[in-house]
Motif scaffolding. Structure first.
Motif, PDB file in Angstrom:
ATOM      1  N   ILE A 252      39.927  39.959  45.983  1.00 19.65           N
ATOM      2  CA  ILE A 252      39.730  40.469  44.348  1.00 19.65           C
ATOM      3  C   ILE A 252      41.024  41.074  44.220  1.00 19.65           C
ATOM      4  O   ILE A 252      42.065  41.023  45.071  1.00 19.65           O
TER       5      ILE A 252
ATOM      6  N   PHE B  52      31.941  50.292  40.273  1.00 18.51           N
ATOM      7  CA  PHE B  52      31.985  48.960  40.301  1.00 18.51           C
ATOM      8  C   PHE B  52      31.055  48.406  39.166  1.00 18.51           C
ATOM      9  O   PHE B  52      30.237  49.183  38.553  1.00 18.51           O
TER      10      PHE B  52
ATOM     11  N   TYR C 161      35.772  46.568  40.770  1.00 14.38           N
ATOM     12  CA  TYR C 161      35.201  46.072  41.788  1.00 14.38           C
ATOM     13  C   TYR C 161      35.062  47.441  42.845  1.00 14.38           C
ATOM     14  O   TYR C 161      35.956  48.276  42.852  1.00 14.38           O
TER      15      TYR C 161
END
Length: 349
Positions: free
Chosen positions: A22, A117, A129
């Motif tokens: 990510i 998130f 995230y």
């Protein structure tokens, strides 16, 4: 600009979690970067992974009970320095200008809260995230100071479970001379027992599990009641000033409403996926209230951490590795944990 980091997430509701890359934004002037040491697993993580509320966006990286160490700060940051212990909970942004935000009620932001998130990410696009990852970047205002006197792993669940129960206990004036009932002994309930006891209330726990009766007393309850036993329930009819309902499954709240004293309140903090039915007479008689509460603001969350440090309150945890998250989620679905899973995020490296 952004940096790629390793995380654990899922691509769909019916897929297991797996390691994935990510991106985290590069530091803005008011940002703090945290190396994540521990992240708790909350029942709401499971709800989001399974898309129980129909609001999940994939890929999804859960985790909102984040404890770590500061590794970098933006040029305008004044409250943190490299090496400090810090934490991130449920909220990482809000408008800051509406009436709730100005009164430290960011969880009620009129423009909508940005959660740690599965919220729109205004900096990188896509969705935010969570803490099942190597690092996190958050604004200084939404970053919390983790007291050094608390075990960081056992304190991680306080970032959600702790504030979720502390806020209503404080708002409904739990304390000396009050009888406070806790419905359910799980991730939320076991922390609520300790906090309500530390506030000075007479704490009564209501559970459907006979094997948890003694555990309720170990955690600090003055009384433990098997809620499936009508005779035990009768002992507290019209005697309880406040009931904190931590149950996240469909259940009958009416038998608990009948336990409330005049002007008593049942406050729901669990998130049952199905509607709960309330009988009119159970609130009309005795001027009782059925209410709800949702986490707390940033200032109140910091206050909760300081309160827990003063009283040495943490969660009972089972520390797991990153490669054990899927097994832990399956156990959580069966309520097979005493009482909170926490992931040692160093095992992701």
């Amino acid at each position: 600009m952004s940096t790629s980091v390793k995380a654990v997430g899922t691509q769909a509701a019916d897929q297991p979690l797996a390691i994935m890359p990510i991106t985290r934004r590069d530091l803005l002037p008011d940002d703090v970067r945290i190396e994540i040491l521990y992240c708790g697993i909350c029942h709401s993580d499971l709800h989001q992974i399974r898309n129980d509320f129909g609001m999940a966006h994939y890929p999804l990286v859960p985790g909102h009970e984040i404890v770590g160490r500061v590794t970098a700060t933006g040029s305008a940051v004044t409250r943190f320095k490299v090496g400090d212990m810090a934490a991130v909970g449920c909220i990482v942004d809000s408008c800051g200008t509406c009436s709730p935000c100005r009164h430290d009620l960011e969880q009620c932001c009129e423009a909508g809260v940005t959660f740690s998130f599965n919220s729109p990410d205004e900096h990188l696009g896509g969705m935010t995230y969570g803490g099942f990852s190597q690092s996190y970047v958050s604004k200084e205002h939404y970053t919390l100071r983790m007291p050094d006197t608390l075990d960081p792993a056992a304190a991680a669940p306080l970032l959600c479970a702790g504030i979720t129960v502390y806020s209503p206990l404080k708002h409904w004036n739990a304390g000396a001379g009050k009888v406070v009932g806790i419905i359910g002994i799980g991730g939320l309930g076991h922390v609520a027992i300790r906090i309500a006891r530390a506030m000075g209330a007479h704490v009564v726990v209501f559970t459907t599990s006979p094997e948890k009766m003694e555990d309720a007393r170990r955690l600090g309850a003055h009384d433990a009641v098997l809620s499936t036993d009508p005779e035990q329930m009768k002992r507290f009819a019209s005697r309880v000033d406040m009931l904190l309902d931590t149950v996240s499954a469909k259940h009958d709240v009416n038998m608990y409403l009948q336990l409330l004293a005049i002007d008593g309140s049942l406050v729901l903090v669990g998130l049952p996926p199905e509607p709960l039915e309330v009988g009119a007479f159970n609130v009309v008689v005795g001027r009782r209230s059925f209410s709800g509460s949702n986490i707390g603001g940033i200032a109140e969350t910091q206050e909760m951490l300081e309160f827990c440090a003063e009283h040495q309150i943490t969660a009972d945890i089972e520390l797991i590795r990153a490669d054990e998250i899927n097994a832990a989620l399956e156990r959580l679905e069966r309520n097979d944990v005493r009482y909170r899973f926490v992931v040692d995020m160093s095992t992701l490296n």
